[in-house]
Write an enzyme that holds these catalytic residues in place. Sequence first.
Site, PDB file in Angstrom:
ATOM      1  N   LYS A 107      10.569 -17.446 -23.783  1.00  0.00           N
ATOM      2  CA  LYS A 107      10.009 -17.687 -25.110  1.00  0.00           C
ATOM      3  C   LYS A 107      10.906 -17.117 -26.215  1.00  0.00           C
ATOM      4  O   LYS A 107      10.764 -17.487 -27.373  1.00  0.00           O
ATOM      5  CB  LYS A 107       8.588 -17.121 -25.213  1.00  0.00           C
ATOM      6  CG  LYS A 107       7.585 -17.915 -24.374  1.00  0.00           C
ATOM      7  CD  LYS A 107       6.153 -17.482 -24.624  1.00  0.00           C
ATOM      8  CE  LYS A 107       5.161 -18.336 -23.847  1.00  0.00           C
ATOM      9  NZ  LYS A 107       5.166 -18.032 -22.400  1.00  0.00           N
TER      10      LYS A 107
HETATM   11  C1  PLP Z   1       4.798 -19.080 -21.385  1.00  0.00           C
HETATM   12  C2  PLP Z   1       5.328 -18.906 -20.004  1.00  0.00           C
HETATM   13  C3  PLP Z   1       5.342 -19.955 -19.050  1.00  0.00           C
HETATM   14  C4  PLP Z   1       4.725 -21.307 -19.324  1.00  0.00           C
HETATM   15  O1  PLP Z   1       5.446 -22.063 -20.242  1.00  0.00           O
HETATM   16  P1  PLP Z   1       4.783 -23.339 -20.927  1.00  0.00           P
HETATM   17  O2  PLP Z   1       5.787 -23.831 -21.887  1.00  0.00           O
HETATM   18  O3  PLP Z   1       3.515 -22.842 -21.588  1.00  0.00           O
HETATM   19  O4  PLP Z   1       4.477 -24.319 -19.839  1.00  0.00           O
HETATM   20  C5  PLP Z   1       5.937 -19.740 -17.815  1.00  0.00           C
HETATM   21  N1  PLP Z   1       6.470 -18.544 -17.501  1.00  0.00           N
HETATM   22  C6  PLP Z   1       6.466 -17.506 -18.365  1.00  0.00           C
HETATM   23  C7  PLP Z   1       7.046 -16.217 -17.950  1.00  0.00           C
HETATM   24  C8  PLP Z   1       5.905 -17.649 -19.646  1.00  0.00           C
HETATM   25  O5  PLP Z   1       5.902 -16.605 -20.502  1.00  0.00           O
END
Ligand code: PLP
Length: 431
Positions: A107
């Site tokens: 993210k």
């Molecule tokens: C947010 C997150 C996901 C999921 O990603 P999406 O885009 O919501 O499908 C997977 N792994 C981690 C570690 C995350 O923080």
Amino acid sequence: MQFYSTNSQNKKVDLKDAVLKGLAEDNGLYMPEQIPVLDQSFFDDIQNKSLQEIGYEVLKPFFCPDIPEADFKALVDDALNFEIPVVEVSRNKYALELFHGPTLAFKDVGARFMARILSNFVSGQEKEINILVATSGDTGSAVANGFYKVPGINVFVLYPKGLVSEVQEKQFTTLGENITAIEVNGTFDDCQRMVKQAFLDKELNEKLVLTSANSINLARLLPQSIYYHHAYAQLRAKGIENDIVMCVPSGNFGNITAGLIAQLMGLPVKRFIAATNINDIVPKYLESGKYNPAPSKATIANAMDVGDPSNFVRILDLYGAKHKVVSQKVEGYSYTDEDIRDVMKKTDADFGYVLDPHGATAYMALEDGLKAGEVGVFLETAHPTKFPEVVEPEIGRKLDVPERLQAFMKGERKSIQMDATVEKLKAFLMK
Ligand SMILES: *Cc1c(COP(=O)(O)O)cnc(C)c1O
């Protein structure tokens, strides 16, 4: 480029509106009016391009000239200040390690981009942008760090007192500068309610520019396309260019949507696999054509505990809402906590690679879904040390904590205490 809402194709807005609003007025999600197809020469030579060069080329059609090209180039260089390497884990299975950023999770990419894109929009303007974000842990840290010291932007992170982990709390309470942590005497739902009410408050909105840094924002979504291209570049450099399968651990399905957009831009990915925990709404849809959202269930891969994935409507939109087409493009697999624990243990024992619980679901889906002759890349979305209580018992030893995480732990925690009412939040912001 213009952007339409998934609920009404004919009302279009420009980039600035789409990014500042986040969600369309009709509650739809914004989509680019077209997906540009990159020239074949871009892919033929991609192995010689840096992550930043790829990022610029891939995103330019969406973001320029609304953001002048020279500014955008500098912005991309600044946002992508860490590596995203492809690492071989076992035969024909590669990890795309997305955890080398400031908060050790993928993210970071979207948050760093969104901050710089917003900053570009406010530069030269008098009014600063105020980001309000409610967090149960991870979003707050990615947003706070992504926006840290970005000119023209203030961030207010609301989090429930005593309900986030120590590591997560340290990642947004120790920064200072333009980041303010607000410790709410309540739950995550209280925090979310306060933020929502603040966005609706007329007086507050007349005085301040308020925006959310929600993951449905296009400025977070589109930049995630970059690393799919970068993964392909790294495979090409190893002489691999065909039959590539990409596997994405999915919760709100934003990450995989960015991958599907990359494929529509011409990236030669043979197919995608979506891996989920027991929150298997989308894998069930892929199999049956029926989309039945359900309350989310708690698992050890908790960033994927989503019962009604927000970006699912974008995936439908990409393929004209045709189940047959969607299910040809994406295959789904889901796993229990026990499966996830087993694969973390086994992958460490057999190959010396420590998976985090999210990457582990994707690795397992490659084991189950990869066919002879195919090469698989799975997205390792977080560093395993973010989940020591889950990972360490499986591998039977302590993990080394990366330096940048240790640095947070040494920082001094600062937060504002607040009762869980919008009046308190409003009074604070009005000052
Ligand atoms: C947010 C997150 C996901 C999921 O990603 P999406 O885009 O919501 O499908 C997977 N792994 C981690 C570690 C995350 O923080």
